[in-house]
Design a protein around this motif. Structure first.
Motif, PDB file in Angstrom:
ATOM      1  N   ASN A  20       0.816  -1.091   0.168  1.00  0.00           N
ATOM      2  CA  ASN A  20       0.136  -0.120   0.054  1.00  0.00           C
ATOM      3  C   ASN A  20       1.005   1.257   0.145  1.00  0.00           C
ATOM      4  OD1 ASN A  20      -2.444  -1.661   0.148  1.00  0.00           O
ATOM      5  ND2 ASN A  20      -1.950  -1.768   2.220  1.00  0.00           N
ATOM      6  N   LEU A  21       1.053   1.732  -1.218  1.00  0.00           N
ATOM      7  CA  LEU A  21       1.867   2.878  -1.415  1.00  0.00           C
ATOM      8  C   LEU A  21       1.358   4.109  -0.969  1.00  0.00           C
ATOM      9  CD1 LEU A  21       3.625   2.194  -4.797  1.00  0.00           C
ATOM     10  CD2 LEU A  21       4.611   1.436  -2.380  1.00  0.00           C
ATOM     11  N   GLU A  22       2.109   5.027  -0.045  1.00  0.00           N
ATOM     12  CA  GLU A  22       1.567   6.209   0.605  1.00  0.00           C
ATOM     13  C   GLU A  22       1.282   7.290  -0.450  1.00  0.00           C
ATOM     14  OE1 GLU A  22       3.435   7.336   3.963  1.00  0.00           O
ATOM     15  OE2 GLU A  22       3.021   5.157   5.051  1.00  0.00           O
ATOM     16  N   GLU A  23       0.373   7.861  -0.426  1.00  0.00           N
ATOM     17  CA  GLU A  23       0.157   9.166  -1.517  1.00  0.00           C
ATOM     18  C   GLU A  23       0.706  10.253  -0.577  1.00  0.00           C
ATOM     19  OE1 GLU A  23      -3.755  11.979  -2.436  1.00  0.00           O
ATOM     20  OE2 GLU A  23      -3.968   9.761  -2.348  1.00  0.00           O
ATOM     21  N   ASP A  24       1.326  11.071  -1.552  1.00  0.00           N
ATOM     22  CA  ASP A  24       2.190  12.140  -1.097  1.00  0.00           C
ATOM     23  C   ASP A  24       1.603  13.342  -1.929  1.00  0.00           C
ATOM     24  OD1 ASP A  24       3.565  11.930  -3.517  1.00  0.00           O
ATOM     25  OD2 ASP A  24       5.251  11.364  -2.337  1.00  0.00           O
ATOM     26  N   LYS A  76      -0.318   9.920  -6.688  1.00  0.00           N
ATOM     27  CA  LYS A  76      -1.491   9.395  -6.232  1.00  0.00           C
ATOM     28  C   LYS A  76      -1.462   7.951  -6.936  1.00  0.00           C
ATOM     29  CE  LYS A  76      -6.703   9.589  -6.346  1.00  0.00           C
ATOM     30  NZ  LYS A  76      -7.718  10.170  -6.793  1.00  0.00           N
ATOM     31  N   LYS A  93       9.835   4.985  -2.777  1.00  0.00           N
ATOM     32  CA  LYS A  93       8.580   4.614  -2.093  1.00  0.00           C
ATOM     33  C   LYS A  93       8.448   2.916  -2.064  1.00  0.00           C
ATOM     34  CE  LYS A  93       5.779   8.559  -1.896  1.00  0.00           C
ATOM     35  NZ  LYS A  93       5.197   8.891  -0.715  1.00  0.00           N
ATOM     36  N   ASP A  99      10.772   1.810   0.838  1.00  0.00           N
ATOM     37  CA  ASP A  99      10.340   2.231   2.089  1.00  0.00           C
ATOM     38  C   ASP A  99       9.144   1.404   2.738  1.00  0.00           C
ATOM     39  OD1 ASP A  99      12.028   4.439   2.358  1.00  0.00           O
ATOM     40  OD2 ASP A  99      10.593   5.834   1.836  1.00  0.00           O
ATOM     41  N   ARG A 100       8.209   0.866   1.744  1.00  0.00           N
ATOM     42  CA  ARG A 100       7.276   0.089   2.129  1.00  0.00           C
ATOM     43  C   ARG A 100       7.710  -1.273   2.260  1.00  0.00           C
ATOM     44  NH1 ARG A 100       3.152  -0.896   4.908  1.00  0.00           N
ATOM     45  NH2 ARG A 100       1.744  -2.638   4.324  1.00  0.00           N
ATOM     46  N   ASP A 152       9.110  -1.296   5.815  1.00  0.00           N
ATOM     47  CA  ASP A 152       7.863  -1.134   6.800  1.00  0.00           C
ATOM     48  C   ASP A 152       7.411  -2.923   7.262  1.00  0.00           C
ATOM     49  OD1 ASP A 152       8.019   1.457   7.137  1.00  0.00           O
ATOM     50  OD2 ASP A 152       6.559   1.791   5.875  1.00  0.00           O
TER      51      ASP A 152
END
Length: 209
Positions: free
Chosen positions: A65-69, A73, A129, A132-133, A136
Motif C-alpha cells: 500500500n504505497l503512501e500518497e504524497d 497518487k 517509495k 520504504d514500504r 515497513d
C-alpha cells in the motif's frame, strides 16, 4: 621594459577605461548567481503548481500500500495483467507499476511500465517509495514498530573548540567552507573574463603591430 609599458598603457586606454569593461567587471560575476537563483525559483514554483500524478499499481501481494504524497497518487488495479496493461495503453496515466509476489529478503521482479520515459528523479522517487514500504513490511515481520526503530537512531553534533594560549574559542567550519566555495567560483569567473581580455589584446596587438 619600454615596450611593455607601451603595451600596458595602450591596453589601459583602449580597454580598462571603456564603460563596457567596467560593466562586465561588475555584472558578469552576478550573472551566474542570478541564473542559479532563477532556476531554483522556477523549480519551486513548478513544484507548487504541479498536480498530483496518478500512478496505477498492480499489486499481486496485496500488501504494498504505497503512501500518497504531494506528487503522486497511487491507484490499485486488479484483474488479469494483460487486460490491465491493454487498458493502461488507452488511459490518461503515464506509469503502471507491477509488483509480483516476492521474498522480503530478496525483492525481485518489480517492474515499471510507462508511455513516456520517466525522468531519473521520478524513477528514484518511486523506487524510494517501494523501498520504504518493503522496509515497513520487514519491521512488521520482526515485530518492530517504527517508534522503536526511531528511538534506536541517534543524531549527534560535535562542537569544535579551538584551544588558545589564554582562552578557548568555539569555531564553526560551515561558513568558512561556503565562503571558500563562493570565492573559488568568483576567482574562476574573474580568471576566465580577464583571460579572454588578454587574449583579445594579444590578437589585436599581433594583427595591428
Amino acid at each position: 621594459m619600454n615596450k611593455t609599458w607601451l603595451i600596458f598603457r595602450r591596453e589601459y586606454l583602449t580597454r580598462v577605461q571603456k564603460k563596457s569593461f567596467l560593466i562586465a567587471t561588475i555584472m558578469v560575476p552576478l550573472i551566474f548567481p542570478a541564473i542559479f537563483a532563477i532556476m531554483v525559483y522556477a523549480f519551486i514554483k513548478q513544484e507548487e503548481g504541479a498536480e498530483k500524478e496518478t500512478i496505477q499499481v498492480f499489486d499481486e501481494t496485496g500488501t504494498m500500500n504505497l503512501e500518497e504524497d504531494g506528487r503522486y497518487k497511487f491507484v490499485t488495479v486488479d484483474g488479469n495483467f494483460d487486460q490491465i496493461k491493454e487498458a493502461f495503453r488507452h488511459s490518461s496515466e503515464n506509469i503502471l507499476i507491477r509488483i509480483p509476489k516476492f521474498d522480503l529478503d530478496k525483492p525481485q521482479g518489480i517492474a515499471l511500465f510507462s508511455k513516456q520515459t520517466p525522468s531519473m528523479r521520478q524513477k528514484e522517487e518511486l523506487e524510494k517509495k517501494i523501498e520504504d514500504r518493503i522496509h515497513d513490511l520487514k519491521l512488521e515481520k520482526f515485530n518492530i514498530s517504527k517508534e522503536t526503530l526511531k528511538s534506536l537512531n541517534t543524531d549527534i553534533s560535535l562542537t569544535n573548540t579551538n584551544l588558545g594560549e589564554t582562552e578557548d574559542k568555539e569555531s564553526n567550519t560551515g561558513p568558512l567552507y561556503i565562503l571558500g566555495l563562493v570565492l573559488g567560483i568568483l576567482i574562476y569567473i574573474f580568471v576566465l573574463i580577464y583571460g579572454m581580455q588578454i587574449m583579445l589584446g594579444v590578437i589585436d596587438e599581433k594583427t595591428s603591430k
